[in-house]
Design a protein around this motif. Structure first.
Motif, PDB file in Angstrom:
ATOM      1  N   GLN A   1     140.019  68.937 -11.206  1.00 58.98           N
ATOM      2  CA  GLN A   1     140.187  69.949 -12.293  1.00 58.98           C
ATOM      3  C   GLN A   1     141.665  69.913 -12.666  1.00 58.98           C
TER       4      GLN A   1
ATOM      5  N   THR B   1     136.455  69.918 -16.802  1.00 60.77           N
ATOM      6  CA  THR B   1     136.246  71.560 -16.651  1.00 60.77           C
ATOM      7  C   THR B   1     135.551  71.587 -15.700  1.00 60.77           C
ATOM      8  N   LYS B   2     136.233  73.247 -14.749  1.00 63.70           N
ATOM      9  CA  LYS B   2     135.355  73.119 -13.091  1.00 63.70           C
ATOM     10  C   LYS B   2     133.456  73.015 -13.388  1.00 63.70           C
TER      11      LYS B   2
END
Length: 235
Positions: A108, A113-114
C-alpha cells in the motif's frame, strides 16, 4: 520510434554492479596509496632500492589491510542479514496473520490500493512467504548473501592491481624521469578508473575523472614535497 526503456536491475545485477564499483575503488586506492609512498621516498632519496622497498611494503600492507577491513565489514553485514532472516522466519511461523497484514501495508505504501495490495500479499505469501518478506521488508536476497572471504580476496586483488602501476613506473624508469613517469602513469590510470566508476554509477564522466585525478595528484605532490623537506633536513 521511441527509445525503449532500459530494463530495471535485479538484486543480483545490483550486487554485481556494487562489486565492480568496489573493485574500481580498491584499485584507485592502490594507485594513490603506493604512488604517494614511492614519490614521497623518491623526494627524500635517490636510492632505487629504498624506493622499491617502501613501495613494496606499502603494496603488501595496503592489500592486507584492505582484505582484513573488507572481511570484517562483510562478516558483520552478513551476520546482521542472517539474524534478520532468522527473526523473520520465526515471526512468519508465530504471527502469520500479522505478517500478512504487514506485507499488505508495505505494498500500500508503494502506491497500490488496499484491495490490490491484499491480493498481491496473499499471492506472494502463498508462493513463498519468506522470500516475499525478505525482499519487500528486509531488502535482502537470501540466495545472494555476500561471502566475506570472497569480498576480502577481491578487495586485496583490486588494490594490488592498482598499486603495481606506480611501483613499476618508478622502479623501471631512470632517475631523471622517474617522478614525471610516475605522475603520468598515475594520472592515466586514475583517469581510467574514474571513467569506469562513472560508467558503472551512471555519473558524469568528466566530474568523476577530475575528482580522482586531482585527489591523486594532490596526494603525490604533498608527499613528494614532504619527502624533499625531510630528505634535505636529514642529509
Amino acid at each position: 520510434m521511441s527509445e525503449s526503456h532500459p530494463e530495471p536491475h535485479s538484486p543480483k545485477q545490483t550486487s554485481k554492479l556494487n562489486s565492480l564499483r568496489a573493485a574500481v575503488l580498491g584499485a584507485n586506492d592502490g594507485i594513490v596509496s603506493v604512488a604517494s609512498i614511492v614519490v614521497g621516498v623518491a623526494g627524500a632519496s635517490n636510492s632505487k632500492g629504498a624506493i622499491f622497498t617502501a613501495g613494496l611494503a606499502g603494496l603488501v600492507a595496503g592489500a592486507l589491510s584492505m582484505a582484513a577491513g573488507e572481511y570484517v565489514s562483510v562478516s558483520s553485514q552478513r551476520d546482521t542479514e542472517r539474524s534478520l532472516l532468522l527473526k523473520e522466519k520465526d515471526e512468519l511461523k508465530l504471527y502469520p496473520d500479522e505478517e500478512l497484514d504487514e506485507l499488505t501495508k508495505i505494498y500500500q505504501a508503494k502506491g497500490l490500493t488496499k484491495k490490490t495490495a491484499i491480493q498481491v500479499a496473499k499471492e506472494l505469501t502463498k508462493q513463498d512467504a519468506f522470500a516475499a518478506h525478505a525482499d519487500a521488508e528486509l531488502k535482502i536476497d537470501p540466495e545472494d548473501l555476500t561471502y566475506p572471504w570472497q569480498a576480502a580476496f577481491a578487495s586485496a586483488i583490486s588494490f594490488l592491481l592498482g598499486a603495481v602501476i606506480p611501483l613499476l613506473a618508478i622502479t623501471l624508469s631512470s632517475q631523471k624521469y622517474r617522478i614525471s613517469v610516475t605522475f603520468l602513469s598515475v594520472i592515466t590510470s586514475l583517469s581510467a578508473t574514474g571513467i569506469i566508476s562513472a560508467k558503472v554509477g551512471d555519473a558524469n564522466k568528466f566530474k568523476a575523472t577530475f575528482r580522482v585525478v586531482m585527489g591523486g595528484s594532490i596526494a603525490m605532490a604533498i608527499t613528494f614535497a614532504i619527502g624533499r623537506l625531510v630528505g634535505a633536513r636529514v642529509t
